[in-house]
Design an enzyme around this catalytic site. Structure first.
Site, short mmCIF file in Angstrom:
data_model
loop_
_atom_site.label_atom_id
_atom_site.label_comp_id
_atom_site.label_asym_id
_atom_site.label_seq_id
_atom_site.Cartn_x
_atom_site.Cartn_y
_atom_site.Cartn_z
N TYR A 194 -22.60 -10.54 -24.41
CA TYR A 194 -22.64 -11.52 -25.94
C TYR A 194 -24.13 -11.19 -26.23
CZ TYR A 194 -23.15 -15.30 -28.83
OH TYR A 194 -23.39 -16.44 -30.02
N ASP A 204 -31.10 -6.36 -24.27
CA ASP A 204 -31.04 -7.75 -24.75
C ASP A 204 -31.48 -8.81 -23.76
OD1 ASP A 204 -30.26 -10.45 -25.57
OD2 ASP A 204 -28.22 -9.81 -26.36
N LYS A 223 -34.78 -17.49 -26.30
CA LYS A 223 -34.47 -18.63 -25.49
C LYS A 223 -35.89 -19.09 -24.70
CE LYS A 223 -29.67 -18.47 -25.07
NZ LYS A 223 -28.67 -17.21 -25.09
C1 LIG Z 1 -28.12 -16.69 -26.58
C2 LIG Z 1 -28.00 -15.31 -26.45
C3 LIG Z 1 -28.02 -14.66 -27.62
C4 LIG Z 1 -27.89 -15.38 -29.03
O1 LIG Z 1 -29.08 -16.06 -29.19
P1 LIG Z 1 -29.05 -17.25 -30.25
O2 LIG Z 1 -30.53 -17.99 -30.41
O3 LIG Z 1 -28.09 -18.30 -29.71
O4 LIG Z 1 -28.68 -16.70 -31.47
C5 LIG Z 1 -28.04 -13.25 -27.76
N1 LIG Z 1 -28.06 -12.57 -26.78
C6 LIG Z 1 -28.12 -13.06 -25.33
C7 LIG Z 1 -28.03 -12.24 -24.26
C8 LIG Z 1 -28.02 -14.35 -25.23
O5 LIG Z 1 -27.79 -15.14 -24.00
#
Ligand SMILES: *Cc1c(COP(=O)(O)O)cnc(C)c1O
Length: 430
Positions: free
Chosen positions: A147, A242, A270
């Site tokens: 994701y 990511d 995060k």
């Molecule tokens: C949470 C998450 C996102 C998206 O971040 P948001 O702040 O919710 O838009 C992207 N990549 C990873 C791996 C994530 O866990």
């Protein structure tokens, strides 16, 4: 099975549903996959959430990762409160942004320059645009089950012919977007090689969660991440990590420090914002300088580098930089894993525990769980019963089988002891 106070929450959820789709501002909060009404939170402190009825829960979601110090950490709260008194947004430069950018650069080996944004989604979307602008290519490779936020290019899952063309998994994603996203299998370098062969010289970037965290925790097998690096190097394709979950989670240097593989671009979020809307993407200076106003690739944000979010991020990162922080957290996570394994030994059905640092998932299926296919074998119904058996005992787990449990520095031995007792009771009931 519903929790004793579900009545109050059910009524709150009904009210919310009348004005907010599904009553939630992010789908997984709706408890759809575990059933029952979501809890409504009033406050949080340390490892605890307090719901609208005043009931306290030990929290293993930690806002999906950001709260690595626990909730309402005094340093973060003090920084935000102090900063707010001087104004909440300027839409102009502040020295704090430079300070936060310098801190990210000092912590994350591959980052020479960094741009601050407001969400992980924004970071990944912008990083991919930048990779396309830099390489002059349009296709990207992503891994099934990973994701990267809700940008169009990433909402692609498997379908027939997925090895060459993705199928949109959400209505509203155009065929054009879907065709530019090629799907590979996590932990399977051959699947990536095949995509490179079929799409020679058109792939701008590979984007990957170095430790997959959004189909439950999946550990990269030895050589997988380095293999991606090697594949990119020969092909002028950029490697994007990511690290929205793993950044400042596995250590100050994130997964790239943990596994010693250097990406070209890194997405952060995060933890970086201490619980406020803050994220970033960064990497090699020659790539980052393609961004406007230096270069032609456009990306902007009215609230980007917001002073409150910057202050919260700085305060949290300063705590994380104190000597021994990650050693202590990861040691505790190791103990937690061992004790979880012994508690789960009482379960009659198969299970598989995956952990990296303070990220962990128990899959209710036989292991190994190493890719999307094997993760899907987990018994989500059984997880739902486990989830509610834990919730009844005041333990809040992720309301989905396919998520990580997040440990914070506030989850001390007492909290873990109570949790393990609850696990033993829960598995005798499900
Ligand atoms: C949470 C998450 C996102 C998206 O971040 P948001 O702040 O919710 O838009 C992207 N990549 C990873 C791996 C994530 O866990």
């Amino acid at each position: 099975m519903t929790s004793p106070d579900a009545g109050g929450h059910a009524a709150r959820h009904e009210r919310a549903k009348r004005v907010i789709p599904g009553g939630v501002n992010s789908p997984v909060r709706a408890f759809q996959s575990v059933g029952g009404a979501p809890i409504f939170v009033k406050s949080a402190h340390g490892p605890y959430l307090v719901d609208a009825d005043g009931r306290e829960f030990i929290d293993f979601v930690c806002s999906w990762g950001p709260m690595i110090l626990g909730h309402a950490h005094p340093s973060v709260i003090e920084a935000v409160t102090r900063t707010a008194a001087s104004g909440t947004s300027f839409g102009a430069c502040t020295e704090s942004e430079t300070e936060l950018a310098e801190m990210v650069r000092d912590c994350v080996p591959s980052v020479e320059k960094v741009r601050l944004v407001c969400s992980g989604t924004e970071a990944t979307m912008s990083a991919v645009r930048l990779a396309r602008g830099y390489t002059g290519r349009e296709k990207i490779v992503k891994f099934r089950g990973c994701y990267h936020g809700h940008g169009d290019s990433f909402l692609i899952s498997a379908g027939s012919g997925a090895m060459t063309f993705g199928n949109p998994s959400s209505p509203g994603v155009t065929k054009g977007s879907a065709q530019d996203t090629l799907l590979a299998e996590y932990n399977d370098l051959d699947s990536v090689r095949a995509l490179f062969q079929a799409n020679a010289d058109t792939i701008a970037a590979i984007i990957v969660e170095p430790v997959a965290g959004n189909m439950g925790v999946l550990v990269p097998e030895p050589g997988f991440l380095q293999g991606l690096r090697d594949l990119c190097d020969g092909k002028r394709t950029l490697l994007i990590f990511d690290e929205v979950i793993t950044g400042f989670r596995l250590g100050l240097a994130g997964a790239q420090g943990f596994y010693r593989v250097t990406p070209d671009l890194t997405c952060l979020g995060k933890i970086m914002g201490g619980g406020l809307p803050m994220a970033a993407y960064g990497g090699r200076a020659d790539i980052m300088d393609m961004l406007s106003p230096v270069g032609p690739v456009y990306q902007a944000g009215t609230l980007a580098g917001n002073p409150l979010a910057t202050a919260a991020g700085l305060a949290q990162l300063r705590e994380l930089r104190k000597p021994g922080f990650y050693e202590t957290l990861n040691k505790r996570a190791e103990t937690w894993e061992m004790e979880m394994r012994s508690a789960l030994a009482g379960l009659k059905t198969p299970w598989c525990l995956n952990r990296v640092g303070s990220l962990m998932t128990v899959f209710f299926c036989a292991g190994p769980v190493r890719d999307y296919e094997s993760a899907l074998k987990a018994d989500a119904g059984l997880y739902g019963r486990f989830f509610h058996a834990m919730l009844d005992q005041g333990i809040y787990l992720a309301p989905s089988q396919f998520e990580a449990a997040f440990l914070s520095a506030a989850h001390d031995d007492g909290v873990m002891g109570r949790t393990l007792e609850a696990v033993r009771r829960a598995i005798s009931r499900i």
